[in-house]
Design an enzyme around this catalytic site. Structure first.
Site, PDB file in Angstrom:
ATOM      1  N   LYS A  62       0.826  -1.212   0.000  1.00  0.00           N
ATOM      2  CA  LYS A  62       0.000   0.000   0.000  1.00  0.00           C
ATOM      3  C   LYS A  62       0.862   1.265   0.000  1.00  0.00           C
ATOM      4  CE  LYS A  62      -3.936   1.776   2.680  1.00  0.00           C
ATOM      5  NZ  LYS A  62      -4.861   1.401   3.766  1.00  0.00           N
ATOM      6  N   ASP A 114      -7.018   6.583  14.987  1.00  0.00           N
ATOM      7  CA  ASP A 114      -6.714   5.272  14.396  1.00  0.00           C
ATOM      8  C   ASP A 114      -5.268   4.896  14.708  1.00  0.00           C
ATOM      9  OD1 ASP A 114      -6.046   3.142  12.766  1.00  0.00           O
ATOM     10  OD2 ASP A 114      -6.968   3.958  10.963  1.00  0.00           O
TER      11      ASP A 114
END
Ligand code: AMP
Length: 632
Positions: free
Chosen positions: A90, A212
């Site tokens: 990613k 997060d």
């Protein structure tokens, strides 16, 4: 493909005919797929009951079966075959090799990153692999898992991306999905998905924070909810801070406590790996026993000798306090960026396995003065939210309502001088959306503006579809180019377009409502797109010619007004020279050669430079006349 998602009024599919749509969290370390079943979103497990798929792909040399391993098998082989086992792909998506080198990412990865077409690639025994291709392997694995679960084909998928992903990274993600045979209903931001999972989009409008903390990264986002739609107001975080750092801090603390006088750096690779795994186990166990004050024993080997250290939750909190503080510093920064106070935040969503740590929850609770949302599984919450959104986009809402349009099928724009189109809302923009651009007047003293709203991909108005015309009147007379007129295109969730033009100085405003997609079939849209691809080159030439002519006219107009105002500054010879250049430009403007027109415009601009200087001197002299030096 996006075009398939458009449904005209009256063509709503049978509500009983349910379409299978999934949400996919395509993560750096692992990925998940979820779907709404019996009205509830849930993550889909593989045959062994595991919902997580490690985002790892290993490529095998020739003659080794299917040529690749994906997920747990690949992860297990990583240590033994690091060069052909691709993890964290990613981080390479949509990135050029040079960018990755500049950010130091390439050097951190255990495999070789090389230049590839459009973006970096990974060199493996099976050839160079694009990050898009690697991501497609992961996505296809999840697609097959979902198709096996439902024993049916998928209608489409919503895929999540980090809020900070740019266009290239988003496009790469879409390409990967297409390669994996997935119909992308929409890409949504990870924090938005988490907020949707908690149903915040159904609740009161306001501002929310998403915290997060995963294994290796920390992201914080501020979202604003208006009319059921989230907008990312600010993002921040630390791409090198996560649960792994808590493991390291605890390992270091335990070694210090042992009094052996060694640090993790002094250990062999095997002992260090064992110690870190043990620290992680202790950390996770302590999360469950924070209240009880129980101790958990960390057992490891240091230089071949067994070592056991009893650790209480309070010790863990001390050892890792600096890390938790770093996340809270990033939270404060992002609030500042969004020009918000912590009291403006209506709710805080927790995402990522590391938000299970009581120390983290406590810090967030104290900072915001409210209980963060933690009752959903923090590893799954992003995929769950994506599944809810996918279910809605597929038209499976309980009330049977289908979102009519979720992307703009053809670009929307307005006509500018010379019959050119200025695109304001690009095709495939998701709706609802609001985009604005500033325009100005073309002539001195212009008090009205004619706005022509068009739809299409071509550069010339004549080749696009006309949607509406309206006028903005009451602009105060000003010099050409001085007025600032903001034109805003707003498309609501039903695809209704409103165009507003507002003169910024006076606030005079005009608006019109349009239904942009109405009357265009999928075939017509496809034909218009085809046309725009086929004629791109021709359009570019036409645009260049029109732009050159508009610029020529602007130059001629400006010179005319200057001569009318201050022509007396010039002697006969100077005036004749300027007149000659103007005639030459007027003649060139009739030609179809953009280059020749530009050259004549340039010549007039150069030829009038001394005149411009004289005018400037005159206006300064006028401004100063009669003023006392002390007033200046
Ligand atoms: P993610 O990348 O979101 O899967 O986060 C994984 C991280 O969450 C790892 O650092 C785990 O150690 C951490 N984690 C998972 N469960 C717990 C737990 N119960 N307590 C503390 N950390 C946890």
């Amino acid at each position: 493909m996006a075009l398939l998602q458009i449904s005209e009024p009256g063509q709503t599919p049978d509500p009983h005919q349910r379409r299978i749509a999934v949400g996919i969290d395509l993560g750096t370390t692992h990925s998940l797929v979820a779907a709404v079943r019996h009205g509830v979103p849930e993550c889909l497990p593989d045959e062994q009951g595991r919902v997580i798929l490690p985002s790892v792909v290993r490529y095998l040399g020739n003659g080794q079966g299917s040529g690749r391993q994906i997920g747990f098998d690949a992860l297990a082989a990583q240590a033994e075959d690091p060069h052909n086992t691709i993890s964290s792909v990613k981080r390479l998506m949509g990135r050029k090799l040079a960018d990755l080198q500049a950010q130091g990412v390439a050097a951190q990865l255990p495999y070789e990153v090389v230049d590839g077409p459009g973006m970096a690639a990974v060199r493996t025994v099976a050839g160079d692999k694009s990050p898009v291709e690697v991501s497609a392997e992961i996505l296809a694995t999840l697609r097959f898992r979902a198709e096996d679960t439902f024993d049916d084909d998928l209608f489409g998928a919503v895929i999540t991306v980090p809020a900070y992903f740019d266009d290239a990274q988003r496009q790469a993600t879409k390409d990967a999905a297409q390669m994996a045979g997935l119909n992308v209903l929409r890409l949504i931001n990870e924090p938005t998905a988490a907020a949707i999972a908690y149903g915040l989009d159904q609740g009161s409008e306001g501002v929310y924070a998403v915290y997060d903390l995963g294994g290796g990264t920390f992201d914080v986002s501020i979202l604003r909810l208006t009319r059921g739609v989230f907008e990312v107001m600010a993002t921040g975080g630390d791409s090198a801070l996560g649960g792994d750092d808590y493991d390291r801090a605890l390992a270091e603390w335990a070694l210090q406590r042992s009094g052996l006088g060694v640090s993790t750096a002094d250990l062999s690779t095997t002992e260090r790996a064992h110690l870190l795994a043990e620290a992680r186990r202790v950390k996770e166990a302590l999360s469950a026993h924070a209240e009880s004050g129980e101790t958990v024993t960390l057992s490891t080997n240091v230089r071949g000798q067994p070592l056991a250290v009893d650790i209480r939750h309070a010790d863990f909190a001390d050892a890792t306090q600096a890390l938790t503080q770093r996340t809270m510093a990033a939270v404060r920064r992002v609030l500042r960026d969004a020009r918000l106070d912590k009291s403006d935040i209506q709710g805080v969503v927790m995402v990522g396995g590391s938000t299970r740590m009581p120390v983290v929850r406590q810090a967030v609770r104290e900072h915001f003065g409210q209980e963060p949302l933690t009752n959903l599984n923090p590893d799954e919450v992003v995929a769950l939210g994506a599944a809810v959104q996918a279910n809605q986009l597929a038209g499976n809402n309980p009330d049977g309502e289908l979102l009519l349009l979720d992307v703009i099928p053809l670009s929307l724009g307005i006509e500018t001088m010379g019959g050119l189109v200025e695109r304001i809302v690009p095709r495939n923009t998701t709706i609802p959306t609001a985009l604005a651009q500033d325009f100005t007047t073309f002539k001195d003293g212009q008090t009205a503006l004619a706005l022509h709203v068009v739809q299409g991909e071509r550069d010339l108005v004549a080749d696009c579809r006309s949607l509406a015309r309206f006028e903005l009147r009451g602009i105060p007379p000003m010099a050409a180019g001085a007025a600032r007129i903001r034109v805003t295109f707003t498309v609501d969730a039903d695809g209704l377009l409103t165009v507003t033009a507002r003169e910024q100085g006076t606030g005079v405003e005009a608006r019109i409502d349009v239904k942009p997609s109405y009357g265009l079939s999928d075939e017509q849209i496809a034909a218009m797109l085809q046309d725009s691809f086929a004629t791109a080159q021709q359009d570019m030439q036409a645009r260049a010619l029109v732009e050159a002519r508009v610029e020529a006219e602007r130059m001629l107009d400006a010179t005319h007004s200057a001569l009318a105002a201050d022509g007396d500054l010039l002697n006969g010879e100077e005036r004749a020279a300027i007149d000659g250049l103007m005639q030459a430009l007027a003649a060139a403007r009739e030609l179809t050669d953009a280059g020749a027109i530009e050259a004549a415009t340039e010549a007039l601009a150069k030829g009038t430079e001394p005149f411009a200087a004289m005018r400037m001197n005159r206006s300064i002299a006028q401004a100063l006349a009669g003023q006392n030096v002390e007033n200046l």
